[in-house]
Design an enzyme around this catalytic site. Structure first.
Site, PDB file in Angstrom:
ATOM      1  N   ASP A  93       1.016  -1.123  -0.154  1.00  0.00           N
ATOM      2  CA  ASP A  93       0.040   0.130  -0.160  1.00  0.00           C
ATOM      3  C   ASP A  93       0.794   1.156  -0.028  1.00  0.00           C
ATOM      4  O   ASP A  93       2.062   1.162   0.124  1.00  0.00           O
ATOM      5  CB  ASP A  93      -1.225   0.055   1.316  1.00  0.00           C
ATOM      6  CG  ASP A  93      -0.368   0.037   2.567  1.00  0.00           C
ATOM      7  OD1 ASP A  93       0.856   0.173   2.566  1.00  0.00           O
ATOM      8  OD2 ASP A  93      -0.633  -0.163   3.606  1.00  0.00           O
ATOM      9  N   ASP A 267      -7.987  -7.486   0.320  1.00  0.00           N
ATOM     10  CA  ASP A 267      -6.863  -7.773   1.497  1.00  0.00           C
ATOM     11  C   ASP A 267      -7.693  -7.540   3.003  1.00  0.00           C
ATOM     12  O   ASP A 267      -8.382  -6.843   2.722  1.00  0.00           O
ATOM     13  CB  ASP A 267      -5.712  -6.930   1.343  1.00  0.00           C
ATOM     14  CG  ASP A 267      -6.182  -5.586   1.791  1.00  0.00           C
ATOM     15  OD1 ASP A 267      -6.450  -4.945   1.043  1.00  0.00           O
ATOM     16  OD2 ASP A 267      -5.738  -5.305   2.780  1.00  0.00           O
ATOM     17  N   CYS A 305     -12.761 -29.407   6.992  1.00  0.00           N
ATOM     18  CA  CYS A 305     -11.679 -28.507   6.741  1.00  0.00           C
ATOM     19  C   CYS A 305     -10.297 -29.393   6.870  1.00  0.00           C
ATOM     20  O   CYS A 305     -10.107 -30.462   7.401  1.00  0.00           O
ATOM     21  CB  CYS A 305     -11.394 -27.227   7.776  1.00  0.00           C
ATOM     22  SG  CYS A 305     -10.054 -26.248   7.529  1.00  0.00           S
ATOM     23  N   CYS A 307      -7.161 -28.110   6.871  1.00  0.00           N
ATOM     24  CA  CYS A 307      -6.133 -27.374   7.345  1.00  0.00           C
ATOM     25  C   CYS A 307      -5.340 -28.350   8.773  1.00  0.00           C
ATOM     26  O   CYS A 307      -6.101 -29.192   9.196  1.00  0.00           O
ATOM     27  CB  CYS A 307      -6.421 -25.933   7.884  1.00  0.00           C
ATOM     28  SG  CYS A 307      -6.967 -25.882   9.508  1.00  0.00           S
ATOM     29  N   CYS A 310      -7.374 -28.072  11.928  1.00  0.00           N
ATOM     30  CA  CYS A 310      -8.723 -29.131  11.905  1.00  0.00           C
ATOM     31  C   CYS A 310      -8.321 -30.619  11.871  1.00  0.00           C
ATOM     32  O   CYS A 310      -9.042 -31.483  12.231  1.00  0.00           O
ATOM     33  CB  CYS A 310      -9.607 -28.585  10.658  1.00  0.00           C
ATOM     34  SG  CYS A 310     -10.415 -27.150  11.199  1.00  0.00           S
ATOM     35  N   HIS A 336      -5.863 -21.801  10.128  1.00  0.00           N
ATOM     36  CA  HIS A 336      -7.169 -22.227   9.792  1.00  0.00           C
ATOM     37  C   HIS A 336      -7.828 -21.178   9.179  1.00  0.00           C
ATOM     38  O   HIS A 336      -8.672 -21.505   8.140  1.00  0.00           O
ATOM     39  CB  HIS A 336      -8.092 -22.592  10.951  1.00  0.00           C
ATOM     40  CG  HIS A 336      -9.452 -22.718  10.680  1.00  0.00           C
ATOM     41  ND1 HIS A 336     -10.079 -23.849  10.124  1.00  0.00           N
ATOM     42  CD2 HIS A 336     -10.409 -21.816  10.811  1.00  0.00           C
ATOM     43  CE1 HIS A 336     -11.287 -23.490   9.792  1.00  0.00           C
ATOM     44  NE2 HIS A 336     -11.549 -22.625  10.230  1.00  0.00           N
TER      45      HIS A 336
HETATM   46 ZN    ZN Z   1      -9.240 -25.687   9.438  1.00  0.00          ZN
END
Ligand code: ZN
Length: 376
Positions: A93, A267, A305, A307, A310, A336
C-alpha cells in the site's frame, strides 16, 4: 518466466469474474485474497505456511516498513521478498491510510503529509514521490498510488476536496513511478459513497492510465449495505480489462458480495487478527474458541476442513491453548482462518469458471444459516 505484468480475464458469471494476473514472480489467480504481512510477516505464520493455505500474493505496509526497519535497510538486504522469505508477488500500500489512522500530528498540504511516528515520535514526510521511492526500494510487484484518506465522518465537500487532491497525487505517482517493466502501478478510486464523485474519480484515473484500479475509501465503517451500494456502480466505472482491487475487505460475506459485484482482489487483517483473538471463521459462521462449551469437545473446528488445525487438533485443545495464552493458539487459528478464506476464493473461482456462481453463493449463505455451530 514472462517479464511483463498482465491480466487475463478467463470467465465471467453475472458481474463476477475469474482470471489470472501474471507477474515475473508468479501468477495470481483471481478473485484473490491477499493476507496482510504488515511488518514483513503475516503474524504467527511462516511464509511457507501462508503459501500452503493457497495464497498467491501478500500485502506489505509502506507506513510500517518505512519507520521500521526502513525501506533503505530492506533495499540493502536485497529487497522485501528476500528479507521476509516470500518469493511470490507482493503488493504494497502507499502509506496514506496508516498515516491517517496511526500517525500523530499529521499535517496535510498539497505537497504531501508530514507526521510523527507512532513508534518513536520521529518526524517523517510522505509525498507521492517519496511513496513511489519507498515502494521501489521494497521491490514491490504491485505499487499503490499515494492517496489521502479523510478522517470519518466527513461531509461531502470534504470528501470531494480529498478525492481531487488524491487524483492530483495519482498523476504525480504515475510520473514518479516511471517505466518499470514487470511492475504494476494501481490507481485508487475515491469519492466516498457519492456516485458523482466516484464517477469523476474513475474518469480521472482512466485518463492517467493504470495497470489496475483499486476502490478505496470503503470498509471504513460505512456498513456492508452502503459498501455494496457503492460497488453496485463503482466496478462498472473501471476498465473491464484491468484488475479491480477492493482495499481492506473483509468478512467472508463481504468478500463474496464484492466478488459478485465484479471485484478481483481483496486484502484484510481479519483472518490473521481474529486468529490471535480466538475467533475462527468456518463454513457455519464464527466460532469463539474461548467459550467454555468447547472445553470438552473432541471434534475439530470444522469436520470438513483440511488445514493442520482441523486435521490434528480438537476444539478442546484449541480452547486450552487459547486460555493458557500459548503461542500455538495464534498459529493454529491463523492457519485455519487463512486456509478457510483461500477455500472461499478457490470455490468462487471454480464456480465462476463453470457458470454456477449464483448456486455457489446460495450454498455459501445456507451453510452459514443452518450450520451445526451456531454463531455466538
Ligand atoms: Zn481448519
Amino acid at each position: 518466466m514472462s517479464a511483463a505484468f498482465s491480466f487475463q480475464l478467463d470467465a465471467t458469471d453475472g458481474a463476477a469474474r475469474t482470471g489470472v494476473i501474471s507477474t515475473p514472480r508468479g501468477e495470481i489467480r483471481t478473485p484473490a485474497f491477499m493476507p496482510v504481512g504488515t511488518a514483513a510477516t503475516v503474524k504467527a505464520m511462516m511464509p511457507e505456511s501462508v503459501r500452503a493455505t493457497g495464497a498467491d500474493i501478500l500485502l506489505g505496509n509502506t507506513y510500517h516498513l518505512m519507520l521500521r526497519p526502513t525501506a533503505e535497510r530492506i533495499d540493502r538486504l536485497g529487497g522485501l521478498h528476500r528479507f521476509m522469505n516470500w518469493e511470490r508477488p507482493i503488493l504494497t500500500d502507499s502509506g496514506g491510510f496508516q498515516v491517517m489512522s496511526l500517525a500523530e500530528l499529521r499535517k496535510l498540504t498539497e505537497e504531501g503529509v508530514t507526521f510523527k511516528s507512532h513508534i518513536d515520535g520521529s518526524r517523517h514526510t510522505l509525498t507521492p514521490e517519496r511513496s513511489m521511492e519507498i515502494q521501489r526500494l521494497l521491490g514491490s510487484d504491485i505499487v499503490m498510488c499515494f492517496d489521502e484518506c479523510p478522517a470519518l465522518p466527513a461531509d461531502e465537500k470534504r470528501v470531494a476536496e480529498s478525492m481531487r487532491l488524491s487524483m492530483r497525487w495519482a498523476a504525480r505517482s504515475k510520473e514518479a513511478f516511471g517505466d518499470r517493466p514487470g511492475h504494476a502501478l494501481f490507481g485508487i478510486q475515491q469519492g466516498g459513497v457519492t456516485q458523482e464523485l466516484r464517477a469523476e474519480s474513475a474518469e480521472k484515473l482512466r485518463e492517467i492510465g493504470f495497470d489496475g484500479y483499486a476502490i478505496g475509501g470503503l470498509a471504513v465503517g460505512e456498513g456492508q449495505e452502503a459498501m455494496f451500494g457503492v460497488l453496485d456502480y463503482a466496478t462498472d466505472m473501471l476498465p473491464q480489462d484491468r484488475p479491480r482491487y477492493l482495499m481492506g475487505v473483509g468478512k467472508p460475506d463481504d468478500i463474496v458480495g464484492a466478488v459478485a459485484r465484479g471485484v478481483d482482489m481483496m486484502d484484510c487483517v481479519l483472518p490473521s487478527r481474529s486468529g490471535r483473538t480466538g475467533q475462527a471463521f468456518t463454513r457455519h459462521g464464527v466460532v469463539n474458541i474461548k467459550n467454555a462449551r468447547h472445553a470438552d469437545d473432541p471434534r475439530p473446528l470444522d469436520e470438513s476442513c483440511t488445514c493442520p488445525a482441523c486435521r490434528n487438533y480438537s476444539r478442546a485443545y484449541l480452547h486450552h491453548v487459547f486460555r493458557a495464552q500459548e503461542i500455538i493458539s495464534s498459529m493454529l487459528l491463523t492457519w485455519h482462518n487463512l486456509h478457510y478464506f483461500q477455500e472461499i476464493m478457490a470455490g468462487m473461482r471454480a464456480a465462476i469458471a463453470e457458470g454456477r456462481f449464483a448456486a455457489w453463493q446460495a450454498e455459501f449463505h445456507a451453510g452459514r444459516a443452518e450450520g451445526d455451530i451456531p454463531p455466538l
